[in-house]
Each structure stands twice: as C-alpha cells, then as structure tokens.
Design a protein around this motif. Structure first.
Motif, mmCIF file in Angstrom:
data_model
loop_
_atom_site.group_PDB
_atom_site.id
_atom_site.type_symbol
_atom_site.label_atom_id
_atom_site.label_comp_id
_atom_site.label_asym_id
_atom_site.label_seq_id
_atom_site.Cartn_x
_atom_site.Cartn_y
_atom_site.Cartn_z
ATOM 1 N N GLY A 1 0.786 -1.228 0.000
ATOM 2 C CA GLY A 1 0.000 0.000 0.000
ATOM 3 C C GLY A 1 0.815 1.274 0.000
ATOM 4 O O GLY A 1 2.030 1.283 0.161
ATOM 5 N N THR A 2 0.092 2.372 -0.191
ATOM 6 C CA THR A 2 0.654 3.723 -0.201
ATOM 7 C C THR A 2 -0.144 4.543 0.808
ATOM 8 O O THR A 2 -1.366 4.475 0.824
ATOM 9 N N GLN A 3 0.565 5.287 1.648
ATOM 10 C CA GLN A 3 -0.097 6.119 2.651
ATOM 11 C C GLN A 3 0.169 7.593 2.394
ATOM 12 O O GLN A 3 1.264 7.965 1.980
ATOM 13 N N VAL A 4 -0.856 8.397 2.656
ATOM 14 C CA VAL A 4 -0.712 9.852 2.648
ATOM 15 C C VAL A 4 -1.267 10.344 3.976
ATOM 16 O O VAL A 4 -2.408 10.028 4.328
ATOM 17 N N ASN A 5 -0.441 11.052 4.708
ATOM 18 C CA ASN A 5 -0.813 11.580 6.031
ATOM 19 C C ASN A 5 -1.362 10.484 6.939
ATOM 20 O O ASN A 5 -2.343 10.674 7.656
ATOM 21 N N GLY A 6 -0.735 9.310 6.880
ATOM 22 C CA GLY A 6 -1.083 8.202 7.769
ATOM 23 C C GLY A 6 -2.273 7.372 7.333
ATOM 24 O O GLY A 6 -2.644 6.428 8.029
ATOM 25 N N ARG A 7 -2.871 7.673 6.190
ATOM 26 C CA ARG A 7 -4.036 6.919 5.707
ATOM 27 C C ARG A 7 -3.692 6.198 4.416
ATOM 28 O O ARG A 7 -3.079 6.775 3.515
ATOM 29 N N VAL A 8 -4.111 4.944 4.305
ATOM 30 C CA VAL A 8 -3.907 4.171 3.085
ATOM 31 C C VAL A 8 -4.814 4.749 2.004
ATOM 32 O O VAL A 8 -5.995 5.005 2.243
ATOM 33 N N ILE A 9 -4.246 4.973 0.823
ATOM 34 C CA ILE A 9 -5.009 5.591 -0.270
ATOM 35 C C ILE A 9 -4.992 4.701 -1.508
ATOM 36 O O ILE A 9 -4.130 3.838 -1.659
ATOM 37 N N GLN A 10 -5.953 4.940 -2.378
ATOM 38 C CA GLN A 10 -5.922 4.370 -3.726
ATOM 39 C C GLN A 10 -5.489 5.460 -4.700
ATOM 40 O O GLN A 10 -4.607 5.270 -5.506
ATOM 41 N N LYS A 11 -6.154 6.628 -4.589
ATOM 42 C CA LYS A 11 -5.792 7.805 -5.373
ATOM 43 C C LYS A 11 -6.044 9.011 -4.484
ATOM 44 O O LYS A 11 -7.063 9.073 -3.787
#
Length: 117
Positions: free
Chosen positions: A71-81
């Motif tokens: 996965g990929t996280q942005v600001n601690g949250r897993v994202i799709q886009k």
C-alpha cells in the motif's frame, strides 16, 4: 515547481522534481523515482499531473497506488488515489516523502465558487 522530498529523521536525502505528466515510483530500475526497499513493489505507485477543471493554467497532482502489496499512505491513511496538497506526508515502504508545491502556497487563500447543477 512541485517536488517530492525523501526524508530520514527530518533530513532531506533526495529531491525529485515532478516534471512529467506521469511518473512511476517503485523498486524497479525503470521507474522515474526508484526507491530501494524490499517492502516496495516493482512499480508501486504513480504521480499524475492533470489540468484543474476550475483554474486555467493550474494543474492538480495526484498519487495513485498501482495495486502494490504493502500500500501507499498519505498523512497516515492508506489511499488508492489522492490529490496531493502542499506538505502532504507520503509513506511507501520504509521511505517517507514530503510533497512540496510552491504553487499551492499562492492558492491557499483562493476561494472557488462552484455553482450547483
């Protein structure tokens, strides 16, 4: 110009300018941004630059996970886009990256009225 900063304990180790409309991130050599980490997929995510539908001459920059294993996280949250905003913190494997956009600073106080259809 927008860029991704690879950081370790607050120190910038590497800087990647977002210069193309599509850039891939991953472990493989052919990626625009190669990150050496076994927890990162060969082609893990991509950065996409798309014209903003409301502001002429302004681009929106997205990160999209490409079905990676971890996965990929942005600001601690897993994202799709995710639409990136100045100072967003990304985590891909053990790598922490900061998104920096000088253009975002100019538009922080801009209000956009979008009429309802």
């Amino acid at each position: 110009m927008a860029k991704l900063l690879v950081k370790h304990e607050g120190i910038v180790l590497k800087e990647f300018l977002i210069e193309k409309t599509s850039m891939t991130l991953g472990r493989n050599i052919g990626n625009d941004i190669q990150l050496d980490d076994a927890a990162i997929s060969g082609v893990h995510a991509k950065i996409m630059v798309e014209p903003n539908q409301y502001l002429d001459g302004h681009d929106d920059i997205y990160i999209e996970d490409l079905g990676s294993t971890n996965g990929t996280q942005v600001n601690g949250r897993v994202i799709q886009k995710h639409l990136l905003k100045n100072d967003d913190q990304l985590q891909i494997g053990k790598h922490k990256l900061s998104y920096v956009s000088e253009l975002d600073h100019r538009h922080e106080q801009t209000a956009i009225y979008v009429p309802e259809n």
